[in-house]
Write an enzyme that holds these catalytic residues in place. Structure first.
Site, PDB file in Angstrom:
ATOM      1  N   ASP A  21       0.830  -1.201   0.000  1.00  0.00           N
ATOM      2  CA  ASP A  21       0.000   0.000   0.000  1.00  0.00           C
ATOM      3  C   ASP A  21       0.868   1.256   0.000  1.00  0.00           C
ATOM      4  OD1 ASP A  21      -2.299   1.511   0.049  1.00  0.00           O
ATOM      5  OD2 ASP A  21      -2.670   1.254   2.202  1.00  0.00           O
ATOM      6  N   GLY A  51       0.124   5.510  -4.301  1.00  0.00           N
ATOM      7  CA  GLY A  51      -0.492   6.793  -4.630  1.00  0.00           C
ATOM      8  C   GLY A  51       0.089   7.920  -3.795  1.00  0.00           C
ATOM      9  N   ARG A  52       0.217   7.662  -2.474  1.00  0.00           N
ATOM     10  CA  ARG A  52       0.758   8.695  -1.581  1.00  0.00           C
ATOM     11  C   ARG A  52       2.219   9.001  -1.885  1.00  0.00           C
ATOM     12  NH1 ARG A  52      -1.405   5.808   3.529  1.00  0.00           N
ATOM     13  NH2 ARG A  52      -2.020   4.391   1.859  1.00  0.00           N
ATOM     14  N   ASN A  71     -10.603  -2.634  -6.138  1.00  0.00           N
ATOM     15  CA  ASN A  71      -9.784  -1.775  -7.023  1.00  0.00           C
ATOM     16  C   ASN A  71     -10.404  -1.551  -8.401  1.00  0.00           C
ATOM     17  OD1 ASN A  71      -6.522  -2.906  -5.771  1.00  0.00           O
ATOM     18  ND2 ASN A  71      -7.811  -1.194  -5.123  1.00  0.00           N
ATOM     19  N   TRP A  72     -11.386  -2.400  -8.790  1.00  0.00           N
ATOM     20  CA  TRP A  72     -12.069  -2.179 -10.079  1.00  0.00           C
ATOM     21  C   TRP A  72     -12.782  -0.841 -10.090  1.00  0.00           C
ATOM     22  CZ3 TRP A  72     -10.501  -4.927 -13.935  1.00  0.00           C
ATOM     23  CH2 TRP A  72     -10.175  -6.265 -13.801  1.00  0.00           C
ATOM     24  N   ARG A 129     -11.611   1.997  -9.163  1.00  0.00           N
ATOM     25  CA  ARG A 129     -10.718   3.140  -9.393  1.00  0.00           C
ATOM     26  C   ARG A 129     -10.945   3.696 -10.794  1.00  0.00           C
ATOM     27  NH1 ARG A 129      -5.095   2.543  -6.148  1.00  0.00           N
ATOM     28  NH2 ARG A 129      -6.079   1.933  -4.211  1.00  0.00           N
ATOM     29  N   SER A 164      -8.296  -5.035   4.870  1.00  0.00           N
ATOM     30  CA  SER A 164      -8.774  -4.759   3.506  1.00  0.00           C
ATOM     31  C   SER A 164      -9.162  -6.011   2.714  1.00  0.00           C
ATOM     32  CB  SER A 164      -7.718  -3.960   2.725  1.00  0.00           C
ATOM     33  OG  SER A 164      -7.469  -2.739   3.355  1.00  0.00           O
TER      34      SER A 164
HETATM   35  C1  FPP Z   1      -1.665   0.379  -3.335  1.00  0.00           C
HETATM   36  O1  FPP Z   1      -1.334   1.676  -3.604  1.00  0.00           O
HETATM   37  C2  FPP Z   1      -1.274  -0.585  -4.307  1.00  0.00           C
HETATM   38  C3  FPP Z   1      -2.101  -1.149  -5.248  1.00  0.00           C
HETATM   39  C4  FPP Z   1      -3.455  -0.711  -5.538  1.00  0.00           C
HETATM   40  C5  FPP Z   1      -1.702  -2.280  -6.036  1.00  0.00           C
HETATM   41  C6  FPP Z   1      -0.292  -2.737  -5.953  1.00  0.00           C
HETATM   42  C7  FPP Z   1       0.342  -2.580  -7.262  1.00  0.00           C
HETATM   43  C8  FPP Z   1       1.668  -2.537  -7.474  1.00  0.00           C
HETATM   44  C9  FPP Z   1       2.658  -2.717  -6.394  1.00  0.00           C
HETATM   45  C10 FPP Z   1       2.241  -2.256  -8.817  1.00  0.00           C
HETATM   46  C11 FPP Z   1       2.100  -3.310  -9.856  1.00  0.00           C
HETATM   47  C12 FPP Z   1       2.124  -4.701  -9.365  1.00  0.00           C
HETATM   48  C13 FPP Z   1       2.790  -5.719  -9.954  1.00  0.00           C
HETATM   49  C14 FPP Z   1       2.666  -7.082  -9.425  1.00  0.00           C
HETATM   50  C15 FPP Z   1       3.660  -5.523 -11.115  1.00  0.00           C
HETATM   51  P1  FPP Z   1      -2.475   2.762  -3.511  1.00  0.00           P
HETATM   52  O2  FPP Z   1      -2.723   3.227  -4.909  1.00  0.00           O
HETATM   53  O3  FPP Z   1      -3.672   2.238  -2.812  1.00  0.00           O
HETATM   54  O4  FPP Z   1      -1.761   3.854  -2.653  1.00  0.00           O
HETATM   55  P2  FPP Z   1      -2.492   4.997  -1.785  1.00  0.00           P
HETATM   56  O5  FPP Z   1      -3.262   4.288  -0.699  1.00  0.00           O
HETATM   57  O6  FPP Z   1      -1.333   5.770  -1.257  1.00  0.00           O
HETATM   58  O7  FPP Z   1      -3.358   5.792  -2.712  1.00  0.00           O
END
Ligand code: FPP
Length: 256
Positions: free
Chosen positions: A36, A39-40, A84-85, A87, A212
């Site tokens: 996780d 994004g941040r 996540n779909w 988003r 989650s």
């Molecule tokens: C959370 O970050 C991460 C994900 C939604 C998915 C994880 C994906 C990757 C690590 C990249 C690609 C994966 C592979 C296997 C190549 P977030 O977007 O929820 O972060 P935030 O909470 O800070 O917004």
């Protein structure tokens, strides 16, 4: 004879659990990670969220390599949840494209390093091109006997349990199973993880104290470690430090 510099690098890259203060006998056999904070990480650097995911994919490569070298048998990474779909379409498309790129670029390394690739989740919901690369990677690594790398894709713990309940109910309805014969093992046999031990260690990055919807059944006795580090900044050193912390814990499983 002159030594090959790539051999020296390979040696230097190999983690000896003992040298790192890790006790080989007390390593978790299954480590699960909620990745996780992409994004941040991007937001803090005034970058597009997708750039956070790109950097996150580099961390995935590093963690897979490190876990294999340390001697972890099963590594399960939460890469895309059923939620996540929801988003924005562009972000979902970028994640799917990164996934496809990852499968293509890492396939050979998995073959060479004896890694068996697996997916848990609703594979059929993924774009066909991603499903094809998943199938190619599974086929190419199916006889490997080393670490099993599972990506949780379009995965949700509740959906997994609903699927298991439906399958068990159908067995009862069809007379193949009696109600009294249903045990926790019956349920576990109908989960995506039926051929794996439960994770002993669950790591979550970016400081959120949440599960989650990840491996709800399987983490019943997992040790949980939440780090404030955002996933793109997660390092091999921190992974080793978390494993050391795990080795120092007293796991009682409800006993005294
Ligand atoms: C959370 O970050 C991460 C994900 C939604 C998915 C994880 C994906 C990757 C690590 C990249 C690609 C994966 C592979 C296997 C190549 P977030 O977007 O929820 O972060 P935030 O909470 O800070 O917004």
């Amino acid at each position: 004879m002159k030594s090959d510099p790539s051999d020296t690098k390979k040696l230097a890259d190999t983690i000896n659990p003992l040298e790192n203060g890790l006790d080989r006998a007390k390593l978790p056999s299954h480590v699960a990670i909620i990745m996780d904070g992409n994004g941040r990480w991007a937001q803090k650097k005034l970058l597009n969220r997708v750039m956070g995911h790109e950097k996150g994919a580099d961390t995935v490569r590093m963690v897979v390599r490190s876990c294999r070298e340390i001697g972890i048998s099963f590594l399960t990474l939460y890469a895309f949840s059923t939620e996540n779909w929801q988003r924005p379409k562009t972000e979902v498309a970028a994640l799917m494209s990164l996934l496809k790129k990852f499968l293509v670029s890492e396939r050979q390394e998995m073959v060479v390093n004896n890694i068996r690739f697996n997916v848990i989740g609703e594979r059929e919901r993924l774009p066909q091109a991603v499903q094809d690369e998943i199938q190619r990677t599974r086929d190419a690594t199916k006889t490997n006997t080393g670490m099993c790398l599972s990506l949780a894709l379009s995965y949700g713990g509740r959906a997994e349990l609903v699927k298991a309940v439906k399958e068990v109910a159908a067995s009862v309805r069809d007379g193949r199973l009696s109600l009294d014969a249903i045990t926790p093992e019956t349920v576990a046999r109908h989960l995506y993880t039926s051929d794996m031990p439960d994770p002993e260690l669950l790591i979550r990055t970016s400081g959120e104290m949440r599960i989650s919807n990840f491996l709800l059944w399987q983490i019943a006795y997992a040790e949980i470690y939440v780090t404030n580090t955002l996933w793109p900044d997660f390092s091999r050193e921190e992974l080793i430090q978390i494993l050391k912390d795990y080795q120092g814990r007293d796991r009682r499983f409800g006993r005294v």
